[in-house]
Each structure stands twice: as C-alpha cells, then as structure tokens.
Design an enzyme around this catalytic site. Structure first.
Site, mmCIF file in Angstrom:
data_model
loop_
_atom_site.group_PDB
_atom_site.id
_atom_site.type_symbol
_atom_site.label_atom_id
_atom_site.label_comp_id
_atom_site.label_asym_id
_atom_site.label_seq_id
_atom_site.Cartn_x
_atom_site.Cartn_y
_atom_site.Cartn_z
ATOM 1 N N GLU A 1 0.936 -1.220 0.005
ATOM 2 C CA GLU A 1 0.030 -0.056 -0.203
ATOM 3 C C GLU A 1 0.796 1.033 0.262
ATOM 4 O O GLU A 1 0.713 1.945 -1.015
ATOM 5 C CB GLU A 1 -1.035 -0.069 1.193
ATOM 6 C CG GLU A 1 -1.848 1.262 1.152
ATOM 7 C CD GLU A 1 -2.688 1.241 2.559
ATOM 8 O OE1 GLU A 1 -3.650 2.054 2.557
ATOM 9 O OE2 GLU A 1 -2.658 0.684 3.587
ATOM 10 N N ASP B 1 -12.450 -1.212 3.622
ATOM 11 C CA ASP B 1 -11.170 -0.700 4.480
ATOM 12 C C ASP B 1 -11.705 -0.442 5.905
ATOM 13 O O ASP B 1 -11.999 -1.135 6.656
ATOM 14 C CB ASP B 1 -10.045 0.198 3.844
ATOM 15 C CG ASP B 1 -8.816 0.111 4.376
ATOM 16 O OD1 ASP B 1 -8.593 -0.900 5.435
ATOM 17 O OD2 ASP B 1 -7.785 0.717 3.886
ATOM 18 N N ASP B 2 -11.878 0.600 6.001
ATOM 19 C CA ASP B 2 -12.400 1.746 7.032
ATOM 20 C C ASP B 2 -13.194 2.495 6.593
ATOM 21 O O ASP B 2 -13.274 3.969 6.397
ATOM 22 C CB ASP B 2 -11.430 2.434 7.964
ATOM 23 C CG ASP B 2 -10.221 1.579 8.138
ATOM 24 O OD1 ASP B 2 -10.465 0.673 9.369
ATOM 25 O OD2 ASP B 2 -9.182 1.594 7.686
#
Length: 330
Positions: A195, A273-274
């Site tokens: 990432e 993800d979030d």
C-alpha cells in the site's frame, strides 16, 4: 439494476474502523469522554494523513472498553453493511483493542462479537467471520501475544490471521514467528503490504509469511515479474480503491491499478477498508468502478466469485453464500 441491491462479498474491513461516527460519538457521550477533536463539523472523522488517521483511529477506539461495547458496535457495523448488499464479510479484529491481548478477556469480547454476528445474520441476512489481526507498529514480540489469542480462538468463526498498522514500521519478516503460530492453529493468512511500500514489501510478505492473500497489494503493478508471481501462485489482493484514493496512495481512481491488475489475471477483490473514515460504502465503490472503468454487473459478479473463493470460511459457509450470489430470475 441498483448496485446497492447486488449481493456482495467483502474481505477487507477493520472492525473498529467500520464504526459509524454517530455510534462512537454517542458512546463517548454516555461515558463522558471528550473526543470531539476527532470529528468534522458535519459529523465525520477528521484527520490530515494516514499517520494522523492512525491516531484518530486509536482515539475513536478508546471509548470501546467492554464486550458489550463491541456487541453494540458489531450490530451497528453489520446493519450498515447489510444495507449496502453485503451478504458475507470478514472483519479484522484486534485483541489489542479487545482485552489487551489477554486470552481470557479476548474470549469474552469475542463471545459478544459473535453473539451480535449471529443476531445480525438472523435479522439482516449478513454473515460475518473474524480475522485476528496484529498491529505492525507494536512490533513482532507483541504480535506473538496476538497470535496466542488467535490460536486459542481458531475455529469456524475465527478463520484467519492478519496484520495491519503502519507499513513503514519494521519488516514483514519480523512477524514470521507469529504467523507460524497462526498457521499451526489452522488459520489462513493475510497481511497488509504494497500500500505505502513498493513491490519488495509484497514479495517479502509472500516469502516470509506464506500468506494466500495480500491486503491492498496495489503497488505490485510496479513490478510485472511480481504480478506474474501473484497470478501463478493464485494470490488474492484485497483491494480498497476508495481508501487508496482518499489517503493519496493514488491521486484519483483513473490512475488506480485495479483494472490493470485484473486484466493481467491477478485475483482482485473490492472492499471498503475503514468505510466511514474514507467516506465510502461498498455501493459507492461499485458505482465509482463502473463510472471509471465501465465495469458492469457481470464484472462485479466475477469479483464476488473471486472473493468468495478466497474467503477464509469453511466449505459449508461458502456453499451457502454462493447461492446468495446466484443471479435472481426476473
């Protein structure tokens, strides 16, 4: 067809990171804890960059202090996910936030999370499984304690082991012992890599930790030999396009490599993800991918088949979810 109603499989979601801001604000108010600094005027989470995000994340989770808090959190998360058409999700659950890596305490937290998961499956039609997750910037020795929690809870509900946190801290190989512990317990393995760091990070994760999935992994595109290896070894990438753009890994979705990776035969999946931190949902992810890359219902059905194949749950669960993904007769 509405993308919202399309059945979806999500493999990369952080449990606390999926907490609706209104839920965290309400819980803080109940406990008379002032964390108003972490919210924007419109009620979202406020942070400057990825590293500040980690600080805000930990501030938000600071009000989650009991199994009952996590039971309520789990219901709130799954209700939101179900509204977006998610029928199966895997969530990263960290013993660091659930009992301070004490095995007995973690089991209490996990019982509450699983109880809420069962309730959500009954009421919302969404199935959840857990992936115990160590935190990279806490170091390899702490990760062993996390792996012990994973060993003691491995089974049909805790199905995997992973690692999140600051990719700039330490090396993947620092966590080899913890991953060996998890593997011996029969857990399937994933880790965040590629990432913020480049292709070498992904290569080290494959070599040192022997994972079958990579969280993000998008910078693999910078090394076509690595891309070929991902295809040959059938490694699945848990790609979170909205997160990557929001945090600035890529400046816009048009420059995101998810389509190029998929065209080269890499197993890619789509996750949030979030989601409230990155102002996204699974529906929004699909809508944006359709807008930018022209993907249609057939493409998303293929992505979900790939995701279900890579899911860490048992065969019976996969068979049940597969039926939910089948096209409905009109």
């Amino acid at each position: 067809m509405s993308f919202q109603s399309l059945p979806k499989v999500e493999l990369h979601m952080h449990h606390e990171g999926a907490a609706p801001p209104a839920f965290i604000r309400g819980l803080a108010k109940e406990k008379n804890v002032d964390i108003s600094r972490i919210f924007t005027e419109d009620g979202g989470y406020a942070y400057r960059d990825f590293w500040h995000f980690l600080e805000v994340y930990e501030a938000a989770t600071s009000v989650l202090t009991s199994p009952e808090d996590f039971r309520r959190l789990t219901l709130a998360i799954l209700e939101e996910s179900a509204k977006e058409g998610v029928v199966y999700a895997e969530s990263f659950i960290s013993p660091d936030f659930c009992g301070g890596r004490d095995v007995a305490a973690f089991k209490d937290y996990l019982a509450a999370i699983k109880d809420a998961s069962d309730e959500a499956e009954r009421d919302f039609g969404i199935t959840l499984r857990g992936v115990v997750t160590c935190i990279r910037h806490f170091g390899g020795d702490v990760a062993r304690e996390t792996a012990k929690c994973a060993q003691e809870t491995a089974g049909d509900w805790i199905v995997g082991f992973g690692m999140g946190g600051d990719e700039k801290a330490g090396n993947q190989s620092d966590f080899k012992y913890a991953y060996d512990m998890a593997r011996e317990a029969g857990l399937k393995l994933t880790t965040h890599a590629g990432e913020w760091n480049g292709p070498d990070e992904v290569r080290e994760a494959l070599d040192a930790l022997k994972v079958s999935r990579i969280g993000h992994g998008v910078r693999s595109i910078e090394d076509l030999n690595l891309v070929e290896r991902l295809v040959e070894e059938k490694i699945t990438l848990e790609v979170c396009p909205g997160s990557n753009v929001f945090l600035g890994v890529f400046d816009r979705l048009e420059n995101h490599p998810i389509a190029k990776l998929r065209e080269r035969g890499v197993n890619v999946t789509v996750s949030t993800d979030d989601p409230p931190f990155f102002r996204t949902t699974m529906t929004k992810e699909y809508e944006e991918l359709q807008r930018v890359f022209g993907w249609d219902e057939t493409d998303f059905a293929d992505l979900n088949r790939v995701a279900l194949d890579a899911a860490f749950c048992n065969a019976d669960t996969k068979a049940r979810i597969a039926k939910l993904l089948e096209p409905k007769d009109v």
